[in-house]
Design a protein around this motif. Sequence first.
Motif, mmCIF file in Angstrom:
data_model
loop_
_atom_site.group_PDB
_atom_site.id
_atom_site.type_symbol
_atom_site.label_atom_id
_atom_site.label_comp_id
_atom_site.label_asym_id
_atom_site.label_seq_id
_atom_site.Cartn_x
_atom_site.Cartn_y
_atom_site.Cartn_z
ATOM 1 N N ALA A 348 0.831 -1.213 0.000
ATOM 2 C CA ALA A 348 0.000 0.000 0.000
ATOM 3 C C ALA A 348 0.865 1.263 0.000
ATOM 4 O O ALA A 348 0.560 2.239 -0.690
ATOM 5 N N ASP A 349 1.969 1.239 0.734
ATOM 6 C CA ASP A 349 2.802 2.440 0.824
ATOM 7 C C ASP A 349 3.447 2.789 -0.518
ATOM 8 O O ASP A 349 3.626 3.962 -0.837
ATOM 9 N N ASP A 350 3.771 1.755 -1.319
ATOM 10 C CA ASP A 350 4.376 2.013 -2.632
ATOM 11 C C ASP A 350 3.398 2.763 -3.529
ATOM 12 O O ASP A 350 3.776 3.698 -4.239
ATOM 13 N N VAL A 351 2.131 2.338 -3.514
ATOM 14 C CA VAL A 351 1.127 2.996 -4.365
ATOM 15 C C VAL A 351 0.996 4.446 -3.932
ATOM 16 O O VAL A 351 0.964 5.375 -4.752
ATOM 17 N N TYR A 352 0.976 4.658 -2.610
ATOM 18 C CA TYR A 352 0.900 6.037 -2.100
ATOM 19 C C TYR A 352 2.108 6.852 -2.567
ATOM 20 O O TYR A 352 1.962 7.965 -3.064
ATOM 21 N N GLN A 353 3.315 6.286 -2.461
ATOM 22 C CA GLN A 353 4.545 7.002 -2.847
ATOM 23 C C GLN A 353 4.512 7.387 -4.323
ATOM 24 O O GLN A 353 4.886 8.493 -4.693
ATOM 25 N N ILE A 354 4.053 6.457 -5.161
ATOM 26 C CA ILE A 354 4.011 6.714 -6.603
ATOM 27 C C ILE A 354 3.081 7.892 -6.894
ATOM 28 O O ILE A 354 3.461 8.863 -7.555
ATOM 29 N N ILE A 355 1.859 7.818 -6.348
ATOM 30 C CA ILE A 355 0.881 8.876 -6.628
ATOM 31 C C ILE A 355 1.336 10.195 -6.012
ATOM 32 O O ILE A 355 1.280 11.256 -6.655
ATOM 33 N N PHE A 356 1.830 10.124 -4.784
ATOM 34 C CA PHE A 356 2.223 11.359 -4.101
ATOM 35 C C PHE A 356 3.342 12.080 -4.863
ATOM 36 O O PHE A 356 3.247 13.272 -5.135
ATOM 37 N N ASN A 357 4.393 11.362 -5.228
ATOM 38 C CA ASN A 357 5.534 11.999 -5.903
ATOM 39 C C ASN A 357 5.130 12.613 -7.236
ATOM 40 O O ASN A 357 5.551 13.722 -7.565
ATOM 41 N N LEU A 358 4.309 11.883 -8.013
ATOM 42 C CA LEU A 358 3.899 12.402 -9.320
ATOM 43 C C LEU A 358 2.991 13.622 -9.154
ATOM 44 O O LEU A 358 3.172 14.650 -9.815
ATOM 45 N N ALA A 362 3.477 17.606 -10.087
ATOM 46 C CA ALA A 362 2.505 18.307 -10.946
ATOM 47 C C ALA A 362 2.070 19.624 -10.322
ATOM 48 O O ALA A 362 1.758 20.588 -11.024
ATOM 49 N N VAL A 363 2.067 19.668 -8.993
ATOM 50 C CA VAL A 363 1.699 20.921 -8.309
ATOM 51 C C VAL A 363 2.917 21.840 -8.220
ATOM 52 O O VAL A 363 2.859 23.035 -8.531
ATOM 53 N N LYS A 364 4.068 21.239 -7.827
ATOM 54 C CA LYS A 364 5.281 22.042 -7.582
ATOM 55 C C LYS A 364 5.794 22.725 -8.843
ATOM 56 O O LYS A 364 6.217 23.880 -8.814
ATOM 57 N N TYR A 365 5.800 21.968 -9.967
ATOM 58 C CA TYR A 365 6.366 22.534 -11.183
ATOM 59 C C TYR A 365 5.241 23.073 -12.074
ATOM 60 O O TYR A 365 5.173 22.817 -13.255
ATOM 61 N N ASN A 366 4.351 23.819 -11.430
ATOM 62 C CA ASN A 366 3.201 24.366 -12.133
ATOM 63 C C ASN A 366 3.262 25.887 -12.082
ATOM 64 O O ASN A 366 4.230 26.452 -11.547
ATOM 65 N N VAL A 367 2.261 26.509 -12.633
ATOM 66 C CA VAL A 367 2.213 27.980 -12.597
ATOM 67 C C VAL A 367 0.931 28.387 -11.872
ATOM 68 O O VAL A 367 -0.013 27.583 -11.787
ATOM 69 N N ALA A 368 0.915 29.577 -11.338
ATOM 70 C CA ALA A 368 -0.273 30.047 -10.634
ATOM 71 C C ALA A 368 -1.453 30.019 -11.609
ATOM 72 O O ALA A 368 -1.319 30.438 -12.766
ATOM 73 N N GLY A 369 -2.588 29.458 -11.147
ATOM 74 C CA GLY A 369 -3.773 29.353 -12.004
ATOM 75 C C GLY A 369 -3.771 28.092 -12.848
ATOM 76 O O GLY A 369 -4.708 27.849 -13.610
ATOM 77 N N GLY A 370 -2.700 27.267 -12.693
ATOM 78 C CA GLY A 370 -2.601 26.036 -13.499
ATOM 79 C C GLY A 370 -3.431 24.907 -12.909
ATOM 80 O O GLY A 370 -4.103 25.056 -11.884
ATOM 81 N N GLU A 371 -3.356 23.746 -13.600
ATOM 82 C CA GLU A 371 -4.145 22.590 -13.153
ATOM 83 C C GLU A 371 -3.254 21.365 -13.037
ATOM 84 O O GLU A 371 -2.302 21.215 -13.806
ATOM 85 N N ALA A 372 -3.606 20.522 -12.079
ATOM 86 C CA ALA A 372 -2.932 19.223 -11.974
ATOM 87 C C ALA A 372 -4.040 18.185 -11.910
ATOM 88 O O ALA A 372 -4.873 18.243 -10.996
ATOM 89 N N SER A 373 -4.091 17.254 -12.912
ATOM 90 C CA SER A 373 -5.176 16.274 -12.873
ATOM 91 C C SER A 373 -4.645 14.858 -12.822
ATOM 92 O O SER A 373 -3.672 14.513 -13.496
ATOM 93 N N LEU A 422 14.926 13.022 -5.976
ATOM 94 C CA LEU A 422 14.843 11.572 -5.753
ATOM 95 C C LEU A 422 13.440 11.017 -5.962
ATOM 96 O O LEU A 422 13.259 9.813 -6.098
ATOM 97 N N GLY A 423 12.454 11.925 -5.984
ATOM 98 C CA GLY A 423 11.047 11.487 -6.069
ATOM 99 C C GLY A 423 10.775 10.560 -7.241
ATOM 100 O O GLY A 423 10.201 9.469 -7.068
ATOM 101 N N LEU A 424 11.214 10.964 -8.441
ATOM 102 C CA LEU A 424 10.916 10.143 -9.618
ATOM 103 C C LEU A 424 11.700 8.826 -9.631
ATOM 104 O O LEU A 424 11.232 7.838 -10.187
#
Length: 465
Positions: A348-358, A362-373, A422-424
């Motif tokens: 279960a923790d691996d699935v969480y790590q995969i989704i969390f890092n991705l 998507a949020v961190k390398y975004n721009v104000a007003g952008g979207e992460a889906s 290291l996330g990816l």
Amino acid sequence: MQFKLALAFFALIAALLILLNSYPITASRDIVFSEKQSSMLEQAGVISASLAGLDSLSGDGAAQVVELLGLTDFERVMVTDAAGRVLYDTAEPGAEGKLALFGEVIRALSSERVFWSEFAGGAFVSRAAMPITRGGAVLGAVYLCERDTEQADIILSFRDRLVTVSVVAFAMACLMTVFFTRTFTARITRLSEAVRTVREGDYAYRIEPEGDDELTELSRDFNSMTETLQKTEEQRRRFVSDASHELKTPLAAIRLLADSITETENIDGATVREFVQDISSEAERLQRTTEKLLDLSRRDDGVRGGLSRVDVGETARSTLKLLEPLAAKTEVTLRLDAAEGCFIDAPADDVYQIIFNLAENAVKYNVAGGEASVSVRRGPGRVLLTVEDTGIGIPESDLPNIFSRFYRVDKARSRERGGSGLGLSIVHDAVQALGGTVSVAPREGGGTRFTVGFPAATEGGEGRA
Ligand SMILES: Nc1ncnc2c1ncn2[C@@H]1O[C@H](COP(=O)(O)OP(=O)(O)OP(=O)(O)O)[C@@H](O)[C@H]1O
Ligand SMILES: [Mg+2]
């Protein structure tokens, strides 16, 4: 090894040559024997029949028959009466009346057809004896003896020629054996020297593959193995140096901040608080980095959590909740589109790590007003997770390296956002351990899309460990 190989070859060649020298000679000798047997018995038969046709058996009659038949090839022609007394003998003209006590004659007088032959002293010596019979009664015996040197000479010269050929063949075979075993063992020696060189740490060493046989194949395999070793070694070195560098930077910042506090006279409380806060955030970064490093090193060692049946959609929902504060701060809208019942068997923790890092990226390398889906779907035998953003995107040239440890497109920007690069790598290793695939591509209209394919849970059995 060379000695053993050569010895085996020599033994083989010697055995072959002995066979080559003996078999044809014996075979042709046997042919001559059987030819002699039939021809001499036939001639003895002719003499015997001619003598049986005479009125009485006498020395003169025998001499006439022998002359008539022209039997000059024989060394000896002898005729005896029924008692074994010599009537006619070409070898001993005065022997008439003596008893011919030859084994062959005695056996012929008891109605036997006798033949005996030997190959000795450079000649074929053959003897044949036959009874002279009329109406069932034995009247006497014919005895023939022949010494044939002609056929013997042929066989002997054949044997001499065979010996010459054998000696030449043996010498050539020896030379070839020595040459062959030399080159063969030289190649083996080169290979083992190469193994030693690489074992001593020279991973750049390669063998020049020669020829086209199993040893060439072995050399190529050796080269590719050394190449893998070299790559692994380089990766290990780079990892250690990157990791030390990564840990050095926050430590240096902490020292600098601490020194500023202790060395600045009359420092005010607000500044101290500000510095201590900075120290705390650097320490937090250190902690995150070391935790990720530990996680990666555990994965390298093959340590894995137990498998359980995980609903990927549900995990995505709870993970995105954790990212909401960050998304709100950076003014990024988070979206989730998860299908029902997307189950996989995974820690279960691996699935969480995969989704969390991705999703965090998507949020961190975004721009104000952008979207992460984030979307979770079922495919044939797979569960597909897609994380896409409308952010700053990844240059095409950086895409092949994006899953490498400590790799960051923009170091300054990443560090400023608390990233360690290291996330990816964790995503990549975790997906691979699950037997899944992960890929990255630029998103049409800007941003990035990561796609992960998990093997879907098999119907029935849950959470095989
Ligand atoms: N969605 C994205 N958009 C643009 N760039 C990205 C995206 N995801 C990753 N990157 C780039 O790839 C680099 C590596 O990402 P990774 O998640 O491995 O490390 P990080 O985010 O820098 O640090 P960490 O995840 O360890 O906190 C990032 O530094 C960033 O430059
Ligand atoms: Mg990241």
